[in-house]
Scaffold this active site. Structure first.
Site, mmCIF file in Angstrom:
data_model
loop_
_atom_site.group_PDB
_atom_site.id
_atom_site.type_symbol
_atom_site.label_atom_id
_atom_site.label_comp_id
_atom_site.label_asym_id
_atom_site.label_seq_id
_atom_site.Cartn_x
_atom_site.Cartn_y
_atom_site.Cartn_z
ATOM 1 N N HIS A 136 0.890 -1.208 0.159
ATOM 2 C CA HIS A 136 -0.014 0.083 0.074
ATOM 3 C C HIS A 136 0.923 1.209 -0.096
ATOM 4 C CE1 HIS A 136 -3.754 -2.137 0.117
ATOM 5 N NE2 HIS A 136 -3.409 -2.714 1.506
ATOM 6 N N ASP A 150 -2.749 -10.713 -2.240
ATOM 7 C CA ASP A 150 -3.418 -10.109 -1.143
ATOM 8 C C ASP A 150 -4.775 -9.732 -1.380
ATOM 9 O OD1 ASP A 150 -2.352 -8.759 1.672
ATOM 10 O OD2 ASP A 150 -4.200 -7.676 0.626
ATOM 11 N N HIS A 157 -6.415 -7.336 -0.458
ATOM 12 C CA HIS A 157 -6.627 -5.751 -0.720
ATOM 13 C C HIS A 157 -5.493 -5.467 -1.928
ATOM 14 C CE1 HIS A 157 -7.442 -6.420 3.609
ATOM 15 N NE2 HIS A 157 -8.050 -5.584 3.402
ATOM 16 N N ASP A 193 -4.469 -12.620 3.674
ATOM 17 C CA ASP A 193 -5.860 -12.377 4.254
ATOM 18 C C ASP A 193 -7.162 -12.605 3.197
ATOM 19 O OD1 ASP A 193 -4.941 -10.497 2.339
ATOM 20 O OD2 ASP A 193 -5.219 -8.874 3.451
#
Length: 697
Positions: free
Chosen positions: A144, A184, A186, A277
């Site tokens: 991120h 991931d 996200h 995740d």
């Protein structure tokens, strides 16, 4: 169906990096924060307990150099992260609050540098051929983090730093093209932006998007973000628009998007932003990918590079059990040490097929291999890979759980759909029957098999104003009593109607009104949920806007204060320099003749100029000119000399004819001489500047 994959007997050189110093980074206010030190400890303990760590080449972490971090991050960003841990706790908290999902403590600077440096370290060893593959067990995560901003638990973008290092600082290693796969849950917004125009890096991200309402929010994770300039077509986003995506969904995306493009791209190195995740049981992700699923998608990537030149760097994953199990499954694949089996009857969700077709269409102009149309049958075939390896008991158990969850969800959906259709059909027929006064002929029957009938007489409905016949109202009656009486009367009438019904008719009435109220409540709840979602979205946008405005105002206030201080200091400096210059000009000469000339010139100039300043100065000069001559003359007489000083003669030498005639009387008693000059001169200067400064203030 049993799915198997054959194994190579050759032992692989697999690198592992783990450094306990990365556990020093922790939230000072929340020991149970999702991104905590136990994440990497759980993986490390699992690999040691299973004996896998002993079969790998284990290394400690190494901090990244500033010039390597500067390949993707700004100087300001690097200085902030490098120095933040040496600041006061209050400063760290205040700085973190200005950022998105970030915390700092005394271990953050070292841990973040170790995380980035460790990924660089193993990536370079794999590129050199010292290792076949590697797994960097690092934190804080990185995908991120953007060029100028840490966010989403990420301080440095670990995998982007390592990729840029190989491409730009180690060209002799022959790594000219890199495939970055981010699985991931996200979206890796930071990695995407850093290589958005770079055709040397093919970035692929499969993630939850939920129409921009899943973190990191916005449109960056949309399938339409395909790169710009030379990098057009080299950024691939596969956005899930719902939760519950599992093994079959990921297999389908790999088979019909990633693998065909990756083979055409033919990378020299594959780097995986390995977030776990999306695993079954992770509350932040909401997906259902099993350890077996992770092992399959990793093996598919290894097939592209013949089992070599692949680097995994840990990103997310917040359920410690599923995180450790999934990481173990991936290390087993890297070692290629035992076959995995799984019976799979699972199929991709219908939404997955739609996403796959949409992404292929958006990229087909850049990758012709994606141009062909896919049928549902072809997409569903991805749940049956041709060859896999056999897993341990925990993987089989997890796989069964995934199938049970997905199967139960589909059955419940089917039941809900059937029940909803029957209720709607029944409601329509009942409404028509009531409207036309006809008996119900609907085939819909309750559990007892009786046909539901509309009420024989309408039961009082307060929401629709239902009530017994109105009675005349006396002007003396209390409205509250009238209302109470009407309610009691309506209740009594309903009671009488119910008492006349048979048990079957009573059940039918209850079912009728229950279905009616249920339909109304469902519609209202759906509307309310949509309204709340919209309010939440607007609130989030407003908060972000206010944060930006507050930050901007704080910066503006700081700049204004700084500029004001500089301005005050500058003005004082300018005024002081002006006074010093005038004083220096006046006291620059100790020779009386020069001073006399100076005074007289000033006096002449004063009478030629009408400004207040020069007029005032001229009066001072005239007074002290005559006073000087007088005192000097007294000194000469005391000395017994006959010398007479003539002030008029002195002025003649300075073109005294230019002065008005009535300004001088030519009195010879008022001239001066040199010895008295010093004291008079100091007094002149002192008095003049005192008066001038007083008037300025």
């Amino acid at each position: 169906m049993a799915i198997m994959e054959e194994d190579s007997p050759k032992r692989r050189r697999v690198g592992l990096i783990y450094d306990d110093r990365m556990c020093k980074h922790a939230d000072p206010d929340d020991d149970d924060h999702d991104e905590n030190p136990n994440r990497i400890r759980a993986i490390w303990d699992k690999l040691n307990a299973s004996g896998l760590a002993q079969r790998c080449i284990v290394s400690n972490g190494k901090e990244a150099k500033d010039n390597h971090l500067a390949l993707v991050h700004s100087e300001k960003h690097i200085k902030l992260i490098k120095n933040i841990s040496s600041r006061k706790n209050s400063t760290m908290k205040r700085t973190a609050k200005k950022m998105d999902s970030i915390y700092f403590n005394e271990g953050s600077s070292e841990a973040s540098s170790l995380a980035a440096g460790s990924v660089i370290q193993v990536a370079e060893k794999v590129a050199k051929g010292e290792l076949d593959s590697a797994f960097a067990i690092v934190r804080p995560p990185g995908h991120h983090a953007e060029e100028t901003e840490p966010m989403g638990f990420c301080l440095y973008n670990n995998i982007a730093v390592a990729a840029s290092f190989l491409l730009n600082r180690r060209p002799k290693l022959g790594v000219g093209k890199i495939l970055i796969v981010d699985w991931d849950v996200h979206h890796g917004n930071g990695t995407q932006k850093m290589f958005y125009e770079d055709p040397r890096v093919l970035t692929f991200s499969v993630h939850r998007h939920d129409s921009g309402k899943f973190y990191p929010y916005g449109n960056d994770g949309s399938y339409s973000m395909i790169g710009e300039g030379a990098g057009a077509g080299y950024n691939i986003n596969v956005p899930w628009e719902n939760d519950s995506c599992g093994d079959a969904d990921y297999f389908a995306v790999w088979d019909h998007i990633l693998i065909p493009v990756a083979r055409k791209f033919n990378p020299d190195l594959i780097m995986v932003a390995a977030g776990f995740d999306a695993a079954l049981g992770d509350s932040l992700g909401g997906c259902c990918l099993s350890p077996y699923g992770y092992s399959v998608i990793l093996r598919k990537l290894m097939d592209i590079s013949s089992g070599k030149n692949i680097v995994l760097a840990l990103e997310g994953g917040y359920d410690l059990v599923s995180l450790a199990n999934s990481a173990q499954a991936c290390v087993e694949v890297l070692l290629q040490d035992k076959p995995l089996t799984r019976s799979s009857v699972d199929l991709p969700l219908k939404s997955t097929a739609l996403v796959i077709r949409t992404v292929r269409q958006a990229l087909s102009r850049y990758w012709p291999v994606l141009a062909s149309e896919l049928t549902d049958e072809v997409i569903n075939s991805s749940c049956r890979p041709s060859s896999q390896t056999e897993d341990a008991a925990d993987t089989s158990t997890a796989s069964v759980k995934v199938e049970q969850v997905r199967s139960a969800e589909r059955k419940n959906d089917k039941k809900r759909n059937v029940a909803g259709e029957l209720v709607l059909k029944f409601m329509k027929e009942q409404c028509l029957a009531v409207k036309h006064g006809a008996k119900n002929t609907s085939p819909f029957a309750g559990p007892t098999g009786i046909k539901l009938q509309p009420p024989k007489a309408p039961i009082a409905d307060p929401q629709k104003g239902g009530s017994p016949p109105k009675r005349p109202r006396s002007s003396s009656e209390d409205p509250k009593k009238i209302l109470q009486c009407m309610r009691e009367s309506a209740f009594q009438r309903d009671k009488e109607i119910v008492s006349e019904m048979s048990p079957e008719e009573h059940c039918a009435q209850i079912a009728y009104h229950t279905a009616k109220l249920s339909t109304m409540a469902t519609a209202r709840c759906s509307d309310r949920i949509r309204a709340l979602d919209e309010e939440r979205r607007k609130a989030v946008e407003e908060v972000e806007s206010l944060k930006a405005k507050c930050s901007s105002l704080e910066d503006e206030v700081a700049r204004t204060k700084e500029e004001l201080a500089k301005s005050i200091k500058k003005n004082e400096s300018v005024r002081a320099k002006s006074y010093n210059k005038e004083f220096s000009d006046l006291v620059g000469s100790t020779e009386v003749r020069h001073v006399m000339e100076l005074y007289t010139k000033a006096f002449i100039a004063a009478y030629r100029n009408s400004t207040l300043f020069l007029s005032e100065l001229a009066e001072w000069m005239r007074f002290y000119y005559l006073e000087t001559f007088r005192l000097c003359q007294e000194d000469i007489r005391k000395a017994g000399s006959d010398l007479v000083l003539d002030p008029i003669a002195s002025l003649d030498k300075l073109k005294v004819e230019d002065l008005p005639a009535n300004d001088w009387n030519g009195n010879p008693d008022e001239p001066v001489d040199y010895p008295w000059w010093d004291g008079i001169y100091e007094k002149v200067v002192d008095d003049y500047f005192k008066e001038k400064k007083g008037s300025d203030s």
